[in-house]
Design an enzyme around this catalytic site. Structure first.
Site, PDB file in Angstrom:
ATOM      1  CG  LEU A 243      -1.970  -1.068   1.356  1.00 29.68           C
ATOM      2  CD1 LEU A 243      -2.710  -0.930   2.670  1.00 29.68           C
ATOM      3  CD2 LEU A 243      -2.951  -1.018   0.196  1.00 29.68           C
ATOM      4  CG  ASP A 244       0.306   4.283  -2.808  1.00 33.43           C
ATOM      5  OD1 ASP A 244       1.090   3.422  -3.250  1.00 33.43           O
ATOM      6  OD2 ASP A 244      -0.561   4.852  -3.497  1.00 33.43           O
ATOM      7  NE  ARG A 245       5.857   8.590   4.608  1.00 33.98           N
ATOM      8  CZ  ARG A 245       6.995   8.302   5.216  1.00 33.98           C
ATOM      9  NH1 ARG A 245       7.832   7.419   4.696  1.00 33.98           N
ATOM     10  NH2 ARG A 245       7.315   8.895   6.356  1.00 33.98           N
TER      11      ARG A 245
END
Length: 489
Positions: A243-245
């Site tokens: 997942l993105d930050r």
């Protein structure tokens, strides 16, 4: 004399009869009373004095949230996470069971109260209506009872308040980063676990925490998981997907080499994960991920499929990279990217909620598809929607109710603080959350020694073939959800 008049006042004189014309006027006034006097508008002053005015407007219609159509496969198969019927007879799924299944993270008494109050609707006979009419209008919906049997294709609509939850924490952030995780960080990671078995671990990732670490990053999810979630094993769990930050939601990890390999193939390509077992193959076909996102604007079509290849470009003299829509020629090394989307409700404050289902797993796929393909960037995504954010924040805009067309003003619910990162903030955080995940129950097919069983372990025949997980939204998205649904409540 004055004292006598004070204690003994003079007797009143006998009343004189009224003139004849006054008696006639009084008689006529009883037959036709005078019209009511005009009331001045309501004026409220600082000393709590209010003048009588016109009555307040009636209650406004509630914002409705639409559930996906009831799939035909669930008419004969159990819901994900439920035990299979040993007699293989068709199951009868009621309306309240379907709503509770979809909102499994919401207390059951909240769902029951919505049915008791008659706030749950189902689409009536609107198939013959012209396509330009929206099916969110209340007069096109009929109330549904809790014991009504679901049929394939049936869509349920209910107030958005069913998903409102109490905001208990101010921020969902990880403690201060250190080179080696301390006791507080280990305890924090273990509180994020929502499921754990012999094969997998599922976490609810908070925003602003990196998933994969490198030299300057020490508090990434993989590093903390290796220290906090090994549970006595020699090796910690490994990330199956990323997942993105800035995003949040469900994060899947494999505890063994076998489970990690099978699930990694599954998230890469379903064909790679299939085997000779038909039961396992059916479970792989049912794998799904659903995200909830708040976007600026609303798509032209309320639901559809985005098929737009992506490619990467280097920016900042090689210090960073950015994902863009690939050129139709395909000479720039594009990758196939497909996303299904669905609009959850009407546009509020210039924004709308979307449900996104990625069919491929490319980097920044959902963010680029929302910003470039749909033209509706996600709130808080300044990398792919900076100019739209500036226009959205500074442009004077009059919002209108989707039913009556009357203008409204967004208001804040009583007792709810405007916290950092919400839609009312000057700099909102990214509103992208992996809310739902359905995956095969791999622990049923893998033994502790790593041996594969096509039809499941003998001791796990009563275990479900699928597992379904739902992650509550982080605090900043909960605030936006409550604020945007409060103007109609």
């Amino acid at each position: 004399m004055l004292l006598l008049r004070r204690f003994f006042p003079p007797s009143p004189s006998p009343p004189h009869p009224p003139p004849p014309f006054l008696a006639t006027l009084r008689f006529l006034s009883r037959l036709s009373p005078p019209p009511p006097a005009l009331v001045e508008p309501v004026i409220r002053v600082s000393n709590n004095v209010a003048y009588l005015g016109v009555p307040k407007e009636g209650p406004k219609p509630r914002q409705l949230l639409s559930l996906p159509p009831f799939p035909s496969s669930l008419a004969t198969k159990p819901l994900p996470g439920r035990k299979r019927n040993p007699t293989n007879s068709p199951r009868r799924v009621t309306a309240i069971s379907w709503v509770k299944h979809y909102f499994s993270d919401i207390p059951q008494e909240v769902v029951q109260s919505h049915f008791n109050k008659g706030l749950v609707y189902v689409e009536g006979s609107t198939r013959d209506d012209p396509p330009e009419k929206s099916h969110y209008q209340v007069d096109k919906l009929i109330q549904i009872k809790h014991n009504h049997a679901m049929e394939p294709g049936m869509k349920i609509h209910l107030p958005i308040s069913v998903a409102e939850t109490k905001i208990a924490k101010r921020y969902d952030t990880i403690p201060t980063a250190t080179l080696h995780p301390n006791a507080d960080e280990i305890e924090y990671m273990r509180r994020l676990v929502i499921h754990k078995d012999s094969a997998i671990i599922v976490l609810n990732k908070p925003p602003k925490v990196p998933v994969k670490g490198h030299l300057p990053v020490h508090n990434s999810m993989d590093v903390l998981a290796a220290a906090a979630l090994s549970y006595g094993n020699e090796q910690g769990p490994k990330l199956v997907h990323r997942l993105d930050r800035e995003s949040s939601g469900l994060l899947l990890m494999g505890r063994t080499r076998e489970s990690f390999g099978r699930l990694h193939w599954l998230f890469t390509s379903i064909n790679l994960a299939k085997s000779s077992s038909q039961t396992w193959n059916d479970a792989c076909e049912a794998t799904v991920q659903r995200y909830w996102a708040l976007v600026i604007g609303t798509p032209q079509e309320r639901e559809g499929v985005i098929s737009a290849p992506l490619s990467k470009v280097i920016i900042d003299d090689g210090k960073g990279e950015m994902v863009i829509l690939a050129h139709p020629s395909g000479i720039d090394g594009s990758q196939e990217a497909v996303t299904e989307y669905r609009v959850l409700g009407p546009t509020i404050n210039g924004c709308s909620w979307l449900e996104l289902r990625p069919l491929t797993g490319r980097k920044h796929q959902l963010r680029v598809h929302c910003a470039e393909a749909l033209g509706t960037p996600i709130v808080g995504d300044y990398k792919y929607g900076w100019f739209v954010h500036q226009r959205w924040k500074h442009m004077p805009r009059a919002d209108y109710e989707p039913w009556s067309g009357a203008p409204y003003k967004l208001r804040r619910p009583e007792g709810l603080e405007v916290q950092k990162g919400s839609v009312l903030s000057k700099v909102p955080l990214l509103h992208l959350h992996c809310r739902e995940m359905v995956i095969p129950n791999i622990a049923k097919f893998l033994s502790s020694s790593g041996e594969w069983h096509d039809e499941g372990n003998p001791w796990s025949k009563d275990k479900p073939d699928l597992l379904r997980f739902v992650a509550p939204m982080p605090s900043h998205m909960k605030i936006s959800w409550n604020v945007m649904s409060s103007y109609l409540v």
